[in-house]
Design an enzyme around this catalytic site. Structure first.
Site, PDB file in Angstrom:
ATOM      1  N   GLU A 103       0.826  -1.213   0.000  1.00  0.00           N
ATOM      2  CA  GLU A 103       0.000   0.000   0.000  1.00  0.00           C
ATOM      3  C   GLU A 103       0.862   1.265   0.000  1.00  0.00           C
ATOM      4  O   GLU A 103       0.428   2.346   0.406  1.00  0.00           O
ATOM      5  CB  GLU A 103      -0.975  -0.028   1.184  1.00  0.00           C
ATOM      6  N   HIS A 135      -3.453   1.393   7.980  1.00  0.00           N
ATOM      7  CA  HIS A 135      -2.135   1.787   7.458  1.00  0.00           C
ATOM      8  C   HIS A 135      -1.306   2.326   8.615  1.00  0.00           C
ATOM      9  O   HIS A 135      -1.861   2.924   9.550  1.00  0.00           O
ATOM     10  CB  HIS A 135      -2.262   2.930   6.434  1.00  0.00           C
ATOM     11  N   CYS A 154      -2.803  11.317   4.221  1.00  0.00           N
ATOM     12  CA  CYS A 154      -3.191  10.342   3.183  1.00  0.00           C
ATOM     13  C   CYS A 154      -3.305  11.019   1.831  1.00  0.00           C
ATOM     14  O   CYS A 154      -3.160  10.369   0.801  1.00  0.00           O
ATOM     15  CB  CYS A 154      -4.560   9.737   3.486  1.00  0.00           C
TER      16      CYS A 154
END
Ligand code: SUG
Length: 454
Positions: A173, A250, A380
């Protein structure tokens, strides 16, 4: 000297709440609620502008085209685009949501980046994340590969790798699970990869967490090898299963870093003290001063509060200074407004600012509520590229956010973006036709500005 370029993925006109984020509580809680793409995009642009105003080079990528009809076709939907959309709406609404996804806006997931200063061959390395944990994100990998090629291909010292093969043992990711510490010049880098699952643990160990871990150790190790990073300054930390179960899908939801500062929750990592001690020692030996490590206790901010406030998903930045006498903050923490509203997070931020042992002097709160409802905070929304002069000078001019690009994109959003959408909006043929108009208006805003300034 390396300084940060921030790349934000502009929020698209199909931003909606499909509830597709794996292990992402905000995404799941907001599933099927009405979203406001216009507000989302304006919030994103205003956040990017704030960063640019701090003197950080801020770059914007335009949204890729939606819907992804090739996804619908590959999953067995046939006929005209409208027939495919209606059929997917009736029989597989989550697939339709994936085809209209605007999740590319979370640019921290677009790739892992290593500057030439860290790599053995002296090249920049980019590995677009394969994002194979979720259907709606997996196809971003090739879209982002193209975006990297367009942004950096002019330079033959930039190596853009293929995303890792799309197999479960290589779930990746991107920068959301990677941190880079450095000396103040940025030249001496320390790479920390954070993974949720050991490659060998496909059986019983995996079930330790309520949600599937999105990054495997094998993926992180492969990227480190591919980028030719120095093993002595590369570190692998395992995410704490309790954190994943609490909604930390995350690492950037529970830890962050910038230059010589590492901030993390006490429950961010599992059995990591030895590796963290090695990091502290290597940092001291190579930089000649100690790194600053701020460990946030569960008493001062519970895992639930960390996930709800997204405090660790703030952007830690070094504002540019005009001269030595400049009293600008040494570091500014750009935090989501939710941290202001939450007593525990707000108290913690005040104590960090007041503590002379760290260089964080200032907090600025930003409204990114539309993104937060999909599980994405300020950090993000951006990818960091530690850039040397050569890279900086080759960045295409169009896309660098300054006053005029900000204004022209803002005008395009105000004029063309929809205000209230849900999954059923995608069934309206006029809505889908309008998406072409939006795309053209954004492209025009981008290129007009480059014409005016080029
Ligand atoms: O992958 N949300 C994204 C949020 C990504 C946040 N990025 C970082 N932490 N770096 C995700 O879960 C929501 C889509 C939906 O609700 O349908 C979503 O994809």
């Amino acid at each position: 000297m390396l300084t940060e370029i921030n790349i934000d993925g502009m929020i698209g006109p199909t931003h909606h709440y499909g509830g597709l984020g794996v292990g992402n509580i905000a995404s799941q809680t907001h599933r099927d609620q009405i979203s406001n793409p216009r507000q989302a995009a304006l919030e994103g642009l205003a956040k990017a502008k704030l960063v640019s105003n701090l003197g950080i080079t801020q770059y914007i990528w335009l949204p890729p085209s939606r819907p992804k009809l090739e996804l619908l076709q590959s999953l067995g939907f046939h006929g005209s685009p409208q027939e495919q959309i209606l059929s997917a709406f009736e029989t597989a609404p989550r697939v339709l949501s994936a085809a209209f996804s605007s999740a590319f806006m979370w640019a921290a997931n677009s790739a892992t980046v290593s500057p030439a200063a860290d790599t053995k061959d002296g090249c920049y390395h980019f590995t677009p994340a394969n994002l194979i944990s979720s259907l709606h994100r997996a196809s971003e990998a090739n879209e982002r590969r193209l975006a990297f090629a367009n942004t950096f291909s002019v330079a033959n010292f930039h190596r853009i790798h293929d995303p890792l093969p799309g197999v479960t043992s290589l779930r990746d990711e991107g920068a959301a699970n990677h941190m880079r510490l450095s000396d103040p010049s940025g030249e001496i880098g320390f790479n920390i990869f954070v993974y949720g699952e050991e490659e060998a643990s496909q059986s019983s160990e995996t079930s330790n967490t309520r949600f599937m871990a999105r990054q495997t150790r094998l993926a992180s190790e492969t990227i480190a090898r591919q980028h030719q990073l120095n093993p002595a300054t590369t570190f692998f930390l395992r995410q704490h299963p309790d954190a994943i179960s609490a909604g930390v899908f995350h690492n950037d939801v529970i830890a962050t870093s910038h230059e010589g500062v590492l901030i993390h929750h006490e429950l961010a990592f599992l059995d990591a003290e030895e590796e963290l001690a090695r990091l502290e020692q290597e940092f001291l030996d190579r930089v000649g001063q100690a790194m600053v490590r701020i460990v946030v206790s569960n008493d001062s901010l519970s895992l639930a509060d960390a996930v709800n406030s997204y405090l660790f998903n703030s952007q830690l930045l070094t504002p540019s200074r005009t001269n030595e006498m400049d009293s600008s903050p040494r570091m500014t923490f750009v935090c989501p407004m939710q941290c202001h509203a939450m007593e525990s997070a707000n108290r913690l931020l005040r104590s960090i600012i007041a503590d002379p042992k760290n260089p964080i002097d200032d907090v600025q709160f930003v409204k990114v509520g539309q993104s937060m409802s999909g599980g994405g905070g300020p950090a993000c929304l951006r990818l960091r590229v530690p850039a040397d002069e050569r890279t900086r000078s080759q960045l295409p001019y169009a896309g660098t956010l300054n006053e005029s690009l900000y204004e022209s994109l803002t005008r395009a959003v105000e004029r063309y973006y929809p205000e209230n959408i849900s999954l059923s909006s995608f069934c309206d043929e006029r809505f889908v036709e309008h998406l072409n108009e939006v795309e053209m208006a954004l492209q025009q805003a981008y290129s007009m500005r480059s014409y005016q300034n080029g």
